[in-house]
Design an enzyme around this catalytic site. Sequence first.
Site, mmCIF file in Angstrom:
data_model
loop_
_atom_site.group_PDB
_atom_site.id
_atom_site.type_symbol
_atom_site.label_atom_id
_atom_site.label_comp_id
_atom_site.label_asym_id
_atom_site.label_seq_id
_atom_site.Cartn_x
_atom_site.Cartn_y
_atom_site.Cartn_z
ATOM 1 C CD GLU A 205 -2.827 -0.833 2.532
ATOM 2 O OE1 GLU A 205 -3.016 0.389 3.099
ATOM 3 O OE2 GLU A 205 -3.408 -1.734 3.053
ATOM 4 C CG ASN A 206 3.330 4.692 -1.643
ATOM 5 O OD1 ASN A 206 3.767 5.184 -2.635
ATOM 6 N ND2 ASN A 206 3.534 5.515 -0.305
#
Length: 305
Positions: A205-206
């Site tokens: 996740e980013n």
Amino acid sequence: EKGYETGEHAPGLKLGGCSAYKAAHHIIKTHAKVWHSYNNTWRREQRGMVGISLTSGWGEPVDPHSQTDRDAAERYIQFHLGWFANPIYRGDYPEVMKNYIGRKSAQQGLGTSRLPTFSVQEKTYIKGTSDFLGIGHFTTRYVLQKNFPFLQVSSYHTDHDLAELVDPNWPAPGPKWLYSVPWGFRRLLNFIKTQYGNPLIYVTENGVSETVQCPQLCDEWRIQYLKGYINEILKALNDGVNVKGYTAWSLLDKFEWNKGFSERFGLYHIDFKNKNKPRYPKASVDYYKKIISANGFPNPREVMS
């Protein structure tokens, strides 16, 4: 912590001081059991991998020359990432967590620490139960020492004796907690490399959400965020960090915890008021498509051809 201490997330319990640690303890032991189950039963045939995905910010000391600030920044990481990663990669909770929570538990007159302990057998069983480390990362904080007065009501937030600050110059396109600080990602990845023996890493996740919806779907701030953070991952790769893959968060606007549909992380805008929920590409879609097709930052000439 948000589910069992502040009650912000499901199951919405406000059980200060110990329940978050108990929940984490069960998660870590359960994770190990799943890893061993796969390892013993299916790995030979399927040749798959089992890992864990942990989300952590980066803590940077306010004054890098101050030992107390450096120690506080270390506690920030150990109380976030190390809480789960240390047992899995090194066999037990971080020493600083055991020391701080143990001391504060004793000050409260408790016979045992509020942080549960692993038996010798459990430590051996848990250590090494990850074929890769998934990392979710969004933002960074400056950290400094802050002594909390003795409180009868204990809290995860007061256990680590630190305060978090932000630089007012950091871009903050999304919610109040998410500042764009790309350089913190490279430092976090290098910390993982050093601390846990350079494990295989997948960035799971980013990304960044928007607080004000742009009617033209011109999310230039998301493009800048992705560009900055992906560039820092590239630097980390050059540092020798074993990053194997990257996932932008997220493909679509969606339900975000206690924020519902108000926080929009998507590359695609969703019209939630329409019963068919139509999707519209934001400007970041085109940008991210080019990164994917080039497997990195494309040469401008290649993009135009």
